[in-house]
Design a protein around this motif. Sequence first.
Motif, PDB file in Angstrom:
ATOM      1  N   GLY A  72       3.172   3.606  -4.600  1.00 23.15           N
ATOM      2  CA  GLY A  72       1.972   4.156  -3.981  1.00 23.15           C
ATOM      3  C   GLY A  72       1.522   3.451  -2.731  1.00 23.15           C
ATOM      4  N   SER A  73       2.254   2.426  -2.248  1.00 20.66           N
ATOM      5  CA  SER A  73       1.836   1.727  -1.031  1.00 20.66           C
ATOM      6  C   SER A  73       2.118   2.542   0.242  1.00 20.66           C
ATOM      7  N   ARG A  74       2.975   3.552   0.128  1.00 22.38           N
ATOM      8  CA  ARG A  74       3.249   4.429   1.263  1.00 22.38           C
ATOM      9  C   ARG A  74       3.254   5.873   0.786  1.00 22.38           C
ATOM     10  N   GLU A  75       2.818   6.760   1.683  1.00 23.28           N
ATOM     11  CA  GLU A  75       2.837   8.188   1.388  1.00 23.28           C
ATOM     12  C   GLU A  75       4.144   8.848   1.822  1.00 23.28           C
ATOM     13  N   LEU A  76       4.832   8.216   2.764  1.00 24.42           N
ATOM     14  CA  LEU A  76       6.071   8.788   3.307  1.00 24.42           C
ATOM     15  C   LEU A  76       6.964   7.665   3.789  1.00 24.42           C
ATOM     16  N   PHE A  77       8.236   7.778   3.484  1.00 26.05           N
ATOM     17  CA  PHE A  77       9.239   6.862   4.040  1.00 26.05           C
ATOM     18  C   PHE A  77      10.385   7.697   4.591  1.00 26.05           C
ATOM     19  N   SER A  78      10.838   7.364   5.796  1.00 28.73           N
ATOM     20  CA  SER A  78      11.979   8.077   6.390  1.00 28.73           C
ATOM     21  C   SER A  78      12.925   7.074   7.030  1.00 28.73           C
ATOM     22  N   LEU A  79      14.221   7.430   7.050  1.00 29.67           N
ATOM     23  CA  LEU A  79      15.258   6.536   7.585  1.00 29.67           C
ATOM     24  C   LEU A  79      16.434   7.359   8.077  1.00 29.67           C
ATOM     25  N   GLU A  80      16.877   7.110   9.298  1.00 32.90           N
ATOM     26  CA  GLU A  80      18.107   7.704   9.828  1.00 32.90           C
ATOM     27  C   GLU A  80      19.251   6.735   9.570  1.00 32.90           C
ATOM     28  N   TYR A  81      20.339   7.223   8.989  1.00 32.90           N
ATOM     29  CA  TYR A  81      21.441   6.337   8.642  1.00 32.90           C
ATOM     30  C   TYR A  81      22.776   7.068   8.810  1.00 32.90           C
ATOM     31  N   ASP A 120      13.940  -0.598  -0.349  1.00 32.50           N
ATOM     32  CA  ASP A 120      12.550  -1.031  -0.176  1.00 32.50           C
ATOM     33  C   ASP A 120      11.635   0.166   0.093  1.00 32.50           C
ATOM     34  N   GLY A 121      12.137   1.137   0.877  1.00 32.70           N
ATOM     35  CA  GLY A 121      11.322   2.309   1.185  1.00 32.70           C
ATOM     36  C   GLY A 121      11.019   3.155  -0.031  1.00 32.70           C
ATOM     37  N   ILE A 122      12.029   3.357  -0.892  1.00 32.44           N
ATOM     38  CA  ILE A 122      11.820   4.144  -2.115  1.00 32.44           C
ATOM     39  C   ILE A 122      10.801   3.443  -3.015  1.00 32.44           C
ATOM     40  N   HIS A 123      10.926   2.107  -3.154  1.00 28.45           N
ATOM     41  CA  HIS A 123       9.979   1.338  -3.979  1.00 28.45           C
ATOM     42  C   HIS A 123       8.554   1.482  -3.448  1.00 28.45           C
ATOM     43  N   SER A 124       8.401   1.484  -2.107  1.00 25.63           N
ATOM     44  CA  SER A 124       7.056   1.548  -1.534  1.00 25.63           C
ATOM     45  C   SER A 124       6.382   2.883  -1.813  1.00 25.63           C
ATOM     46  N   VAL A 125       7.145   3.973  -1.881  1.00 27.02           N
ATOM     47  CA  VAL A 125       6.563   5.277  -2.202  1.00 27.02           C
ATOM     48  C   VAL A 125       6.300   5.374  -3.707  1.00 27.02           C
ATOM     49  N   LEU A 126       7.221   4.828  -4.517  1.00 26.55           N
ATOM     50  CA  LEU A 126       7.033   4.856  -5.974  1.00 26.55           C
ATOM     51  C   LEU A 126       5.789   4.097  -6.401  1.00 26.55           C
TER      52      LEU A 126
END
Length: 852
Positions: free
Chosen positions: A464-473, A456-462
């Motif tokens: 344009g709805s987000r400028e940055l997505f980060s996740l600790e896993y 979901d995070g990658i889609h949101s940056v692709l």
Amino acid sequence: MDHMTMSKQTARNQCVGKKGSVASAVSWEHQEGGVVERRRFDGLLLSLSNRIKNASSRDLEMEINDGLKDVVAYFGVDRISLWEFTGDGKEAGLKYFFSTPGAEPPRETVRHDLIPYVFEKLNKSEMVEVSRLEDLPAAAEADRQYLHELGIKSFLIIPLIVGGIHRGALSLAVMRTKYAWTDVDIVQVQRIGTVIANGLDRKIAHHLLEERIRFETLISDISARFVNLPHEMVDREINDALRRVLELFKVEYCVLFEINKEEGSACVNHISYAPGVLPLPEHVDVRGLYPGAYDLLVRQGKHICKTKLEDVKGEVDRANNRAMGFEAAINIPIPSVHPLMYVITLATREKRNWSEEFIPRLRQLGGIFVGALIRKRTETILRESEELNSAVLASLNDHVVILDRDGRIIEGNEAWERFVRGNGGALGSTPRGTKYMGVCRCSVLDGDPFAQTALDGIHSVLDGSRELFSLEYPCHCSTEERWFLMRVLPLKREEGGVVISHGNITERKKNEASLQQAYTEIQRLKEQLEAENSFLRKEMLQEQGIADIVGDSEAIKVTFQQVAQVAPTDSTVLVQGETGTGKELVAQAIHNTSRRRDKLMVKVNCASLPSALIESELFGREKGAYTGALTKQAGRFDIAHGSTIFLDEIGELSLELQSKLLRVLQEGTFERLGSPKTIHVDVRVIAATNRNLAEEVKKGTFREDLFYRLNVFPIHVPPLRERIGDIPALVWAFVNEFTDKMGKKINKITKRDMENLQRYAWPGNVRELRNVIEHAVIVSSTDTLNVRLPDNGKPESKAVMTLEETESSHIRNILQLTGWRIKGEGGAAQLLGMNPSTLYSRMLKLGISTRQ
């Protein structure tokens, strides 16, 4: 020194003498005035302990200074000083002191070459006690001259161990007169030193925890500021971050050097100075001016951590550091794109002990700076040309992959390629053109709890709805646990797409876990300290009677020998004997001569506690564990961690509790009531009973496995009827004790009364004798003791034995102690001081079997 202090000192010296024994020191406490002085000291120690324990980190220094003033007033000395050693132990700096009016204050620092004898003693964790300077040995001539120059006539100095490290020393000095130090003085000063050391340990732990938290907060904040940072702001943000690091560590220089490995030179492009320091040149010939540092940092890739100028290796390096005014520094290499590398440096003009635990975090900080600089260069190149710079990507330690607007992989750096090859499976088949989203969807189907969030995070940056997505896993493998930080940034070009980086944050996660563990340990130590403090108050109120075991008979000598044999070990001890024989005193003697003697021995009477409460008393309870449990309570085993627990009347424990006690003896673990958490403790167990536990095992009232665990080293305390020769000494010890308390003067006992006391059977043993003497002191109206024996004072005739009967009884007792072993190490012949053949002859004559 006022008249009262001088009178106290003179009285102590006359009673104990300068080299008196510990027994003499104890005798001092039972002489006139000794009880008052002991209460004064207990009050001083308790006050000092409470003040230090309850003081905030900000107020701790003030409380220590006030406490030192009280210590000077108590001992009547002229000066007290608290010293802190440098890392190599060759110099001591003054931390706190208090001097009486007219007494010279101590010097700020003292070097090893001025008082070498004292330093060598302290470095071996040994105290130095000198009542007269003339008493110093010939090897201490330098010390004698230096102390004489300072006007010191007597002094006492003890080492301070803080957190298991030799940190410094506590010294008391007398200038106006000579002071005869007693063993009581030394023990008291050592106890004061222990309290202060514990306070300093808490201060260091608290300061270190605060410093860790501040640094972790700084790292997190700087990391956040550098995420998606425009390239034109990188230099400004690096300089600002260096300024914040400089202020946090309180150093004069914080520099990020850029080194060209081919040229051996360094550029100073990013730096922060403290006010009033010399500026560094913009270009430095590192290889020529600092050859030793260049070899370690550039060629070997090792960090350098120096606490003082003398630690710098190589005369050239040392001279140039001296010219720049550097005294201590820490240098950490940060790899980059060849031929460049970076070094982050913290330097100060004063000596400094650097904590090694900050090195990984400083290296991480340097990595953030270098990564930002590399990204700055990359973005500049991308602005000029749309071609991807594979060399830059390959230089990054992060796993970087670039996707187009459809989510297909168009480029990955070398670190990414190694990562996917090492993980295999779906990741192992991700060449250029592969749909990265498909890999994520497979992971969702496989049950990965983080995969859907990443997708979901990658889609949101692709889109344009987000400028940055980060996740600790987590991404664990079979050999280690690993954590990664995933960042997704938009690719600034017409075709769109994203850049995904996976940075290994395993070390940071471990540091966070260690930080939490350290905080939990501090909380546990605080709870233990509070529990020990409460227990100390109870012990001080309950303490009574004489402190030593009195006696010189052969029977008690065997007990003394067993105590001496087992005390230095951590073995479990079972003390057996009739009621009133002094089993608790034997347990205390074992503890006092063991390596655990610096902590209180915790005592539990298993017979005096209600059966419903004894489990919570032994093992503790959580709040709400049962009705009425309104607060959390530490158990006696909690309090005894690192010390000794004395379980009196062990035979009274229920079978259920016997099984829990067996587990503590076997594994050192237990659970509090109401808690599933397993607690690990290091406790030595000494148990006591007046029952025959072997018979109780046969009856089924005592566990056989617990009996064998307790019976590792049995000690039999002889009854008083087998110690007839000790009765006069015991009588006079009790007479002195009660006359001091009651203010009476008794110095005579009739011969007939003493003989009656020795003929009496004493079924209640020493405790009964003590009660009889207390009653006799109460009813005596003259200086002669008026003794009244129980049962109208008629001694039991059965207590009178012939010499041959006495000898036979004593031999049988020794044989019981040795398990009927006659010859060899620890055999009955050795304990009796006889030749085995002689003992066999005596046994044959007395009708004693050679087998049990």
